[in-house]
Write a protein that holds these residues in place. Structure first.
Motif, PDB file in Angstrom:
ATOM      1  N   ASN A 302     -45.656  69.049  10.936  1.00 23.83           N
ATOM      2  CA  ASN A 302     -45.111  67.807  10.362  1.00 23.83           C
ATOM      3  C   ASN A 302     -44.681  66.844  11.469  1.00 23.83           C
ATOM      4  O   ASN A 302     -44.941  65.646  11.386  1.00 23.83           O
ATOM      5  N   LYS A 305     -47.711  65.303  12.676  1.00 26.43           N
ATOM      6  CA  LYS A 305     -48.344  64.409  11.683  1.00 26.43           C
ATOM      7  C   LYS A 305     -47.581  63.107  11.503  1.00 26.43           C
ATOM      8  O   LYS A 305     -48.166  62.066  11.269  1.00 26.43           O
ATOM      9  N   TYR A 306     -46.254  63.187  11.553  1.00 23.05           N
ATOM     10  CA  TYR A 306     -45.476  62.005  11.179  1.00 23.05           C
ATOM     11  C   TYR A 306     -44.896  61.258  12.385  1.00 23.05           C
ATOM     12  O   TYR A 306     -43.994  60.448  12.238  1.00 23.05           O
ATOM     13  N   ASP A 330     -38.275  64.707  16.122  1.00 24.17           N
ATOM     14  CA  ASP A 330     -39.394  63.844  16.525  1.00 24.17           C
ATOM     15  C   ASP A 330     -38.969  62.387  16.546  1.00 24.17           C
ATOM     16  O   ASP A 330     -37.901  62.025  16.057  1.00 24.17           O
ATOM     17  N   ILE A 335     -37.319  59.765   7.550  1.00 24.86           N
ATOM     18  CA  ILE A 335     -37.299  60.093   6.121  1.00 24.86           C
ATOM     19  C   ILE A 335     -36.112  59.407   5.461  1.00 24.86           C
ATOM     20  O   ILE A 335     -34.976  59.495   5.940  1.00 24.86           O
ATOM     21  N   ILE A 343     -37.785  66.495  -0.490  1.00 24.92           N
ATOM     22  CA  ILE A 343     -38.961  66.969   0.249  1.00 24.92           C
ATOM     23  C   ILE A 343     -39.003  68.491   0.347  1.00 24.92           C
ATOM     24  O   ILE A 343     -40.024  69.063   0.673  1.00 24.92           O
ATOM     25  N   THR A 349     -44.408  64.883  -2.246  1.00 22.24           N
ATOM     26  CA  THR A 349     -44.790  64.129  -1.056  1.00 22.24           C
ATOM     27  C   THR A 349     -44.221  62.738  -1.233  1.00 22.24           C
ATOM     28  O   THR A 349     -44.210  62.200  -2.336  1.00 22.24           O
ATOM     29  N   VAL A 350     -43.729  62.189  -0.132  1.00 25.03           N
ATOM     30  CA  VAL A 350     -42.987  60.943  -0.232  1.00 25.03           C
ATOM     31  C   VAL A 350     -43.904  59.780  -0.558  1.00 25.03           C
ATOM     32  O   VAL A 350     -43.582  58.892  -1.324  1.00 25.03           O
ATOM     33  N   GLY A 367     -50.286  66.665   3.214  1.00 25.88           N
ATOM     34  CA  GLY A 367     -50.732  67.965   2.731  1.00 25.88           C
ATOM     35  C   GLY A 367     -50.380  68.066   1.275  1.00 25.88           C
ATOM     36  O   GLY A 367     -50.235  67.063   0.577  1.00 25.88           O
ATOM     37  N   LEU A 368     -50.165  69.316   0.846  1.00 30.61           N
ATOM     38  CA  LEU A 368     -49.884  69.537  -0.576  1.00 30.61           C
ATOM     39  C   LEU A 368     -48.419  69.318  -0.924  1.00 30.61           C
ATOM     40  O   LEU A 368     -48.032  69.353  -2.071  1.00 30.61           O
ATOM     41  N   GLY A 369     -47.588  69.138   0.086  1.00 38.19           N
ATOM     42  CA  GLY A 369     -46.151  69.039  -0.181  1.00 38.19           C
ATOM     43  C   GLY A 369     -45.564  70.427  -0.400  1.00 38.19           C
ATOM     44  O   GLY A 369     -44.593  70.600  -1.125  1.00 38.19           O
ATOM     45  N   GLY A 371     -45.316  72.679   2.478  1.00 32.60           N
ATOM     46  CA  GLY A 371     -44.850  73.181   3.774  1.00 32.60           C
ATOM     47  C   GLY A 371     -43.345  73.379   3.822  1.00 32.60           C
ATOM     48  O   GLY A 371     -42.867  74.464   4.169  1.00 32.60           O
ATOM     49  N   LEU A 372     -42.597  72.352   3.452  1.00 33.52           N
ATOM     50  CA  LEU A 372     -41.136  72.457   3.564  1.00 33.52           C
ATOM     51  C   LEU A 372     -40.519  73.403   2.533  1.00 33.52           C
ATOM     52  O   LEU A 372     -39.615  74.164   2.874  1.00 33.52           O
ATOM     53  N   SER A 401     -36.966  62.028  12.899  1.00 35.50           N
ATOM     54  CA  SER A 401     -36.361  63.019  11.991  1.00 35.50           C
ATOM     55  C   SER A 401     -35.963  64.236  12.815  1.00 35.50           C
ATOM     56  O   SER A 401     -36.611  64.562  13.798  1.00 35.50           O
TER      57      SER A 401
HETATM   58  P1  ADP Z   1     -46.920  67.865   3.463  1.00 35.89           P
HETATM   59  O1  ADP Z   1     -47.911  68.952   3.356  1.00 35.89           O
HETATM   60  O2  ADP Z   1     -47.142  66.716   2.542  1.00 35.89           O
HETATM   61  O3  ADP Z   1     -46.637  67.441   4.880  1.00 35.89           O
HETATM   62  P2  ADP Z   1     -44.288  69.053   3.504  1.00 35.89           P
HETATM   63  O4  ADP Z   1     -43.597  69.876   2.464  1.00 35.89           O
HETATM   64  O5  ADP Z   1     -44.479  69.673   4.830  1.00 35.89           O
HETATM   65  O6  ADP Z   1     -45.633  68.579   2.857  1.00 35.89           O
HETATM   66  O7  ADP Z   1     -43.488  67.688   3.671  1.00 35.89           O
HETATM   67  C1  ADP Z   1     -43.136  66.961   2.511  1.00 35.89           C
HETATM   68  C2  ADP Z   1     -42.977  65.496   2.859  1.00 35.89           C
HETATM   69  O8  ADP Z   1     -41.874  65.310   3.738  1.00 35.89           O
HETATM   70  C3  ADP Z   1     -44.163  64.916   3.611  1.00 35.89           C
HETATM   71  O9  ADP Z   1     -45.168  64.472   2.711  1.00 35.89           O
HETATM   72  C4  ADP Z   1     -43.530  63.773   4.391  1.00 35.89           C
HETATM   73  O10 ADP Z   1     -43.467  62.616   3.591  1.00 35.89           O
HETATM   74  C5  ADP Z   1     -42.119  64.250   4.636  1.00 35.89           C
HETATM   75  N1  ADP Z   1     -41.963  64.776   6.013  1.00 35.89           N
HETATM   76  C6  ADP Z   1     -41.976  66.071   6.378  1.00 35.89           C
HETATM   77  N2  ADP Z   1     -41.754  66.189   7.717  1.00 35.89           N
HETATM   78  C7  ADP Z   1     -41.601  64.945   8.191  1.00 35.89           C
HETATM   79  C8  ADP Z   1     -41.328  64.384   9.494  1.00 35.89           C
HETATM   80  N3  ADP Z   1     -41.194  65.169  10.568  1.00 35.89           N
HETATM   81  N4  ADP Z   1     -41.221  63.036   9.591  1.00 35.89           N
HETATM   82  C9  ADP Z   1     -41.348  62.238   8.514  1.00 35.89           C
HETATM   83  N5  ADP Z   1     -41.602  62.705   7.260  1.00 35.89           N
HETATM   84  C10 ADP Z   1     -41.729  64.020   7.107  1.00 35.89           C
END
Ligand code: ADP
Length: 428
Positions: A302, A305-306, A330, A335, A343, A349-350, A367-369, A371-372, A401
């Motif tokens: 993440n 990616k972000y 990062d 967020i 999240i 997913t945001v 992704g699928l939302g 991971g977290l 974040s």
């Molecule tokens: P995804 O597979 O969509 O990344 P996650 O469960 O990992 O799913 O994250 C859910 C959402 O949280 C993401 O879609 C993103 O919008 C937000 N997010 C997660 N990590 C970060 C980050 N490091 N910086 C900004 N936004 C984040």
């Protein structure tokens, strides 16, 4: 002259338009609502000079709405007037007992409606003179409210059961689909590997770059699909509380270093500088190594990616005897505070789903939302906590974040029925 405001609550569109026209023409400011709950919200927002309400509304009825408003000291002396097709004396008494100042019946003519508005606005009120009758009407009103409340609770319980059933069906469907997809995909991945290792194809790839690129694209896509399916299955296991942690001595620092190694190339390509000092991290803790790897991998993926190209990612840890506190920080898009809890919920997913792009490493790839929520499931199964801190979301300013994790250095094995948290074992 100060313009006075009347809130009119009526579910019938024609009646609403008609009354609004008559009152507006006479100089009142008219706000309308179609349902009682909407009416309550508007009343609290606008504090009108008079509230005119139908009795038969789709959610709360006009009497319940009135009792509700009267319980609020701000509305103790605001005139509330019923305008209804229910013309019986019994209904009138019920409404007066609930607290309305007046009871007007439909059909009405414009002139008498305006006369009545002036009457109630200048403090006029109707009532029940006979105190015994008033008390009897209040008792009836109370009994009606209680029995409607009971009926509503029963309705809610029934729909809640139906929704829970549907939710379980959805989970089962997702789990079954993921299982069904996993088997053929494993075969495809196997055949893919055989193909890549096939000497004639290797010869062709050496001769023709395009073939090499096609095969690379194919294997990467298969890998990505496998990851997605594994994510779904892992989440299903977390949700269904199926499996126990497999605890063993874990060198968290070395684990993080290994996961970081997998991101070395992409970080170089995207000029992301990574700060990590392995000495800060515990060399030995009792935990489920494979699952902690999933946590580190998700948080790092993440962060990559972000965070826009050229950004920074910091992984820091400190220990306090019983726990390790670590962060993955990062300089990315950040967020919004309103999203910082959601999240961690499944499939959240945001961003707008229409803008969804799947990538594990590209800036903004989603992704699928899952991971977290998976991270939270794993961390909590270890008896730890995970949360995020960020000033807000701003892709231009990149406020960044910080994902914070606290884990016990020694996780106690817990029996299944002791756990309120869902557990899982590593995927094979
Ligand atoms: P995804 O597979 O969509 O990344 P996650 O469960 O990992 O799913 O994250 C859910 C959402 O949280 C993401 O879609 C993103 O919008 C937000 N997010 C997660 N990590 C970060 C980050 N490091 N910086 C900004 N936004 C984040």
């Amino acid at each position: 002259m100060i313009q006075r405001t009347i809130l009119y609550i009526e579910d019938d569109a024609t009646a609403r338009a008609l009354v609004k026209r008559v009152l507006s023409k006479a100089g009142y400011k008219v706000i309308t609502a179609q349902r009682a709950l909407e009416g309550l919200d508007l009343a609290r927002k606008w504090m009108p000079d008079l509230i005119l309400t139908d009795i038969a509304l789709p959610d709360l009825n006009g009497r319940e709405l009135t009792s509700n408003l009267r319980a609020d000291p701000r509305f103790a002396s605001v005139p509330i007037v019923a305008l209804t097709a229910e013309s019986s004396e019994e209904k009138r008494e019920l409404a007066l007992a609930a607290g309305v100042n007046g009871y007007l019946t439909k059909p009405f003519d414009a002139k008498s409606l305006l006369m009545h508005m002036e009457f109630f606005l200048s403090g006029g009120t109707e009532g029940i003179d006979d105190s015994k009758r008033l008390q009897a009407a209040r008792d009836r009103h109370l009994a009606e409210v209680v029995s409607r409340l009971e009926a509503r609770i029963r309705e809610l319980e029934t729909s809640n059961e139906a929704l829970t059933g549907l939710d379980q069906m959805k989970d089962t469907f997702i789990q079954l689909t993921a299982h069904e997809l996993r088997t053929p995909l494993t075969l495809i991945a196997g055949y893919g590997r055989l193909l890549v290792d096939h000497p004639p194809l290797q010869g062709m790839m050496a001769q023709d770059q395009d073939i090499g690129m096609l095969i690379k694209g194919l294997t990467e896509s298969i890998n990505r699909m496998q990851t997605v399916i594994e994510e779904i299955l892992t989440m299903s296991r977390i949700m269904t509380n199926q499996i126990e942690l497999t605890l063993s001595p874990t060198n968290l620092g070395a684990l993080v270093a290994r996961v970081l190694g997998e991101y070395e190339q992409v970080c170089r390509e995207r000029q992301l500088s990574v700060h990590f000092n392995q000495h800060e991290w515990p060399v030995s803790m009792r935990a489920d190594t494979d699952l902690l790897r999933v946590v580190i991998n998700n948080l790092l993926s993440n962060a990559v990616k972000y965070t826009p190209d050229g950004g920074q990612i910091k992984l820091k840890a400190r220990m306090d005897g019983q726990s390790v506190h670590f962060i993955v920080q990062d300089t990315g898009m950040g967020i919004d505070p309103a999203e910082q809890e959601s999240i961690f919920r499944r499939f959240h997913t945001v961003r707008d789903i229409a803008l969804h792009s799947t990538s594990k490493t590209a800036f903004g790839g989603g992704g699928l939302g899952l991971g977290l929520p998976i991270c939270r499931g794993i961390v909590e199964a270890h008896g730890g906590r995970i949360w995020v801190e960020s000033k807000g979301n701003d892709p231009q300013q990149s406020p960044g974040s910080t994902f914070c994790v606290v884990l016990p250095l020694i996780t106690q094995p817990r029996s299944k029925n002791q756990s309120s948290i869902k557990r899982l074992v590593p995927q094979q």
